[in-house]
Design a protein around this motif. Structure first.
Motif, PDB file in Angstrom:
ATOM      1  N   TRP A 124      12.474  64.045  83.693  1.00  0.00           N
ATOM      2  CA  TRP A 124      12.632  63.058  82.633  1.00  0.00           C
ATOM      3  C   TRP A 124      12.428  61.635  83.124  1.00  0.00           C
ATOM      4  CZ3 TRP A 124      12.471  63.742  77.592  1.00  0.00           C
ATOM      5  CH2 TRP A 124      12.590  65.053  77.118  1.00  0.00           C
ATOM      6  N   LEU A 125      12.582  61.425  84.411  1.00  0.00           N
ATOM      7  CA  LEU A 125      12.264  60.116  84.983  1.00  0.00           C
ATOM      8  C   LEU A 125      10.791  59.797  84.717  1.00  0.00           C
ATOM      9  CD1 LEU A 125      13.738  57.934  86.686  1.00  0.00           C
ATOM     10  CD2 LEU A 125      12.767  59.018  88.719  1.00  0.00           C
ATOM     11  N   SER A 149      14.069  53.676  83.249  1.00  0.00           N
ATOM     12  CA  SER A 149      13.840  55.128  83.325  1.00  0.00           C
ATOM     13  C   SER A 149      14.999  55.802  84.045  1.00  0.00           C
ATOM     14  CB  SER A 149      12.526  55.425  84.048  1.00  0.00           C
ATOM     15  OG  SER A 149      11.428  54.899  83.337  1.00  0.00           O
ATOM     16  N   GLN A 150      15.451  55.204  85.140  1.00  0.00           N
ATOM     17  CA  GLN A 150      16.588  55.752  85.890  1.00  0.00           C
ATOM     18  C   GLN A 150      17.857  55.722  85.043  1.00  0.00           C
ATOM     19  OE1 GLN A 150      15.209  54.515  90.462  1.00  0.00           O
ATOM     20  NE2 GLN A 150      16.764  53.338  89.409  1.00  0.00           N
ATOM     21  N   GLU A 151      18.033  54.646  84.276  1.00  0.00           N
ATOM     22  CA  GLU A 151      19.212  54.521  83.437  1.00  0.00           C
ATOM     23  C   GLU A 151      19.287  55.635  82.405  1.00  0.00           C
ATOM     24  OE1 GLU A 151      21.180  50.641  81.770  1.00  0.00           O
ATOM     25  OE2 GLU A 151      19.580  51.227  80.388  1.00  0.00           O
ATOM     26  N   ASN A 152      18.143  56.049  81.875  1.00  0.00           N
ATOM     27  CA  ASN A 152      18.119  57.099  80.861  1.00  0.00           C
ATOM     28  C   ASN A 152      18.130  58.498  81.463  1.00  0.00           C
ATOM     29  OD1 ASN A 152      17.698  56.045  77.857  1.00  0.00           O
ATOM     30  ND2 ASN A 152      16.734  54.586  79.251  1.00  0.00           N
ATOM     31  N   ALA A 153      17.437  58.682  82.585  1.00  0.00           N
ATOM     32  CA  ALA A 153      17.393  60.004  83.212  1.00  0.00           C
ATOM     33  C   ALA A 153      18.764  60.423  83.740  1.00  0.00           C
ATOM     34  CB  ALA A 153      16.365  60.020  84.347  1.00  0.00           C
ATOM     35  N   ARG A 154      19.610  59.454  84.087  1.00  0.00           N
ATOM     36  CA  ARG A 154      20.930  59.805  84.634  1.00  0.00           C
ATOM     37  C   ARG A 154      21.832  60.464  83.592  1.00  0.00           C
ATOM     38  NH1 ARG A 154      24.534  55.097  84.000  1.00  0.00           N
ATOM     39  NH2 ARG A 154      23.947  54.279  81.969  1.00  0.00           N
ATOM     40  N   TYR A 155      21.446  60.414  82.303  1.00  0.00           N
ATOM     41  CA  TYR A 155      22.219  61.106  81.266  1.00  0.00           C
ATOM     42  C   TYR A 155      22.288  62.612  81.538  1.00  0.00           C
ATOM     43  CZ  TYR A 155      22.583  57.185  77.912  1.00  0.00           C
ATOM     44  OH  TYR A 155      22.907  56.004  77.267  1.00  0.00           O
ATOM     45  N   LEU A 156      21.349  63.116  82.337  1.00  0.00           N
ATOM     46  CA  LEU A 156      21.297  64.548  82.621  1.00  0.00           C
ATOM     47  C   LEU A 156      22.181  64.955  83.800  1.00  0.00           C
ATOM     48  CD1 LEU A 156      17.482  64.741  82.154  1.00  0.00           C
ATOM     49  CD2 LEU A 156      19.048  66.223  80.899  1.00  0.00           C
ATOM     50  N   LYS A 296      17.348  70.754  74.693  1.00  0.00           N
ATOM     51  CA  LYS A 296      17.335  72.041  75.391  1.00  0.00           C
ATOM     52  C   LYS A 296      17.753  71.861  76.856  1.00  0.00           C
ATOM     53  CE  LYS A 296      14.263  75.821  76.799  1.00  0.00           C
ATOM     54  NZ  LYS A 296      12.851  76.313  76.796  1.00  0.00           N
ATOM     55  N   ASP A 297      17.212  70.835  77.498  1.00  0.00           N
ATOM     56  CA  ASP A 297      17.549  70.576  78.900  1.00  0.00           C
ATOM     57  C   ASP A 297      19.013  70.141  79.042  1.00  0.00           C
ATOM     58  OD1 ASP A 297      15.046  71.283  79.759  1.00  0.00           O
ATOM     59  OD2 ASP A 297      14.288  69.230  79.931  1.00  0.00           O
ATOM     60  N   CYS A 298      19.478  69.310  78.112  1.00  0.00           N
ATOM     61  CA  CYS A 298      20.884  68.889  78.139  1.00  0.00           C
ATOM     62  C   CYS A 298      21.807  70.093  77.967  1.00  0.00           C
ATOM     63  CB  CYS A 298      21.158  67.866  77.032  1.00  0.00           C
ATOM     64  SG  CYS A 298      20.441  66.238  77.313  1.00  0.00           S
ATOM     65  N   TYR A 305      28.903  69.129  82.630  1.00  0.00           N
ATOM     66  CA  TYR A 305      29.324  67.927  81.924  1.00  0.00           C
ATOM     67  C   TYR A 305      28.421  66.731  82.262  1.00  0.00           C
ATOM     68  CZ  TYR A 305      33.393  70.863  81.171  1.00  0.00           C
ATOM     69  OH  TYR A 305      34.214  71.911  80.825  1.00  0.00           O
ATOM     70  N   PRO A 306      27.177  66.784  81.775  1.00  0.00           N
ATOM     71  CA  PRO A 306      26.254  65.678  82.047  1.00  0.00           C
ATOM     72  C   PRO A 306      26.732  64.385  81.394  1.00  0.00           C
ATOM     73  CG  PRO A 306      25.338  67.159  80.397  1.00  0.00           C
ATOM     74  CD  PRO A 306      26.556  67.832  80.945  1.00  0.00           C
ATOM     75  N   GLN A 307      26.319  63.266  81.933  1.00  0.00           N
ATOM     76  CA  GLN A 307      26.792  61.974  81.454  1.00  0.00           C
ATOM     77  C   GLN A 307      26.319  61.652  80.038  1.00  0.00           C
ATOM     78  OE1 GLN A 307      26.789  58.704  84.478  1.00  0.00           O
ATOM     79  NE2 GLN A 307      26.024  60.304  85.838  1.00  0.00           N
ATOM     80  N   GLY A 308      25.311  62.382  79.559  1.00  0.00           N
ATOM     81  CA  GLY A 308      24.840  62.194  78.193  1.00  0.00           C
ATOM     82  C   GLY A 308      25.625  62.989  77.175  1.00  0.00           C
ATOM     83  N   MET A 309      26.577  63.814  77.616  1.00  0.00           N
ATOM     84  CA  MET A 309      27.406  64.576  76.680  1.00  0.00           C
ATOM     85  C   MET A 309      28.263  63.611  75.870  1.00  0.00           C
ATOM     86  SD  MET A 309      30.200  67.581  77.506  1.00  0.00           S
ATOM     87  CE  MET A 309      28.971  68.814  77.952  1.00  0.00           C
TER      88      MET A 309
END
Length: 396
Positions: A124-125, A149-156, A296-298, A305-309
């Protein structure tokens, strides 16, 4: 986890442990200031046995405020992000934490991050880099796009991922937090993976504090029966309020909550809902296939418990402090999710004040015309010139 005391004149011994005895004697001396006719200098010269006696008396009586004068600065390494959030929700502190915006996720020896998280993070990066470049390539340079990009990919990536922080609080508060953690450890649901995992981290944290001679059992009694402030009790029974004080409830990701709780004049609580859902970054929300793939990936990572939950958040404070939050977060430089949430709360606040014909209805409208640079009582020192950022319509 590794913790070390880094401030030499904050009762740090040569072996790296804390000189608890001297810190407690300081509190004992300070306790005499309320009645000693000759002042603090006299207390410094008094007989040590008298100081010890006063120290024991204040410790036993629960008059612990005098032990808040001794500060402790800790360098916390390899601490789980969620444990850092627990600490940052207790308001007597200063903290400086490593930013996920600037740090790529890598699997290191002993890291809790799984290979799958690293794989999906990198996947996703690249996607975010492509999507951001497509829409904002003429606005942001490569460095800015990489950071976003890093800020958003870290949600996973799991909210239990290791981080680093400098953490300062008082000796008294540190002991109180340890007592709250002990309560959590004893009362947590052992069949709940999140609570069990967090309790294990707390056990290690408290053990490390004990090794560093930072704990005294007389400060750990928790006679007022307090608990960690981050975890909500009776969330469903909490009702929203919008007046000179406010209370609101909403869903936000772990990452957004971690940003929000840095506003220490505002109180935050959370709970993990039974229905699992995830934050969808707006940069991909118009592409149905990408959204489907993202969810699906989340979902495949929900057990870590990904940070985007999304979690249930309860926020409360005063009107004035909420406006101060707006002056921080309604900005093109702020994390997008917290900017959007702050804006949503602002508009809801305005509508509720209008509905009740509250005197503040004429004040709040001044802050609803765009980013903080449009506020009549805020002067931006670094104008961005980013139209979508100023209008609060940006996608990244």
């Amino acid at each position: 986890m590794k913790i070390q005391i880094i401030k030499e004149n904050y009762f740090r011994k040569e072996d790296g442990t804390y000189n608890l005895e001297e810190a407690l004697l300081l509190g004992g001396r300070i306790a005499g200031i309320c009645y000693d006719k000759q002042g603090y200098d006299h207390l410094l010269e008094e007989d040590i046995e008298k100081t010890i006696k006063r120290t024991n008396r204040t410790m036993g009586s629960g008059h612990h405020s005098v032990y808040g004068h001794s500060d402790v600065i800790l360098y916390l390494q390899d601490i789980p992000k969620i444990l850092a959030m627990v600490l940052n929700n207790e308001h007597e502190y200063n903290t400086s934490e490593k930013s996920a915006r600037y740090t790529p996720v890598e699997k290191k020896a002993g890291s809790i991050i799984s290979d799958k998280e690293v794989e999906l993070y990198n996947k996703w990066l690249e996607i975010f880099n492509k999507e951001i470049s497509k829409r904002y390539g003429d606005v942001f340079d490569e460095s800015k796009i990489k950071k976003l990009s890093q800020e958003n990919a870290r949600y996973l990536v799991t909210v239990f991922m290791d981080t680093q922080m400098i953490y300062k609080t008082s000796l008294r508060q540190l002991n109180y937090i340890a007592s709250f953690m002990n309560r959590y450890i004893n009362e947590c649901d052992k069949n709940n993976p999140f609570e069990l995992k967090l309790s294990e981290s707390m056990k290690e944290f408290v053990s490390k504090l004990r090794e560093l001679n930072l704990l005294d059992d007389r400060l750990l009694t928790n006679e007022k029966d307090r608990s960690l402030s981050l975890f909500s009790e009776g969330y469903d029974d909490i009702r929203e309020v919008f007046s000179n004080i406010y209370l609101t409830k909403y869903k936000g990701s772990f990452a957004e909550l971690a940003q929000a709780q840095r506003h220490r004049t505002i109180n935050y609580e959370m709970r993990i809902p039974s229905d699992t859902s995830f934050y969808i970054p707006p940069i991909i929300e118009d592409d149905k296939e990408l959204v489907k793939e993202w969810l699906k990936d989340c979902e495949s990572l929900k057990d870590v418990y990904p940070q985007g939950m999304l979690v249930d958040v309860c926020e409360n404070g005063t009107y004035k402090n909420f406006i101060l939050k707006c002056k921080e977060r309604l900005c093109s430089a702020a994390q997008l999710e917290i900017m959007q949430q702050t804006r949503a709360t602002l508009l809801k606040y305005m509508e509720e004040l209008k509905k009740d014909n509250h005197p503040l209805k004429d004040d709040i409208i001044k802050y609803t015309h765009g980013a903080r640079c449009t506020f009549p009582d805020y002067k931006c020192s670094c104008l961005c010139g980013f139209s979508e950022g100023i209008k609060l319509t940006r996608k990244i």
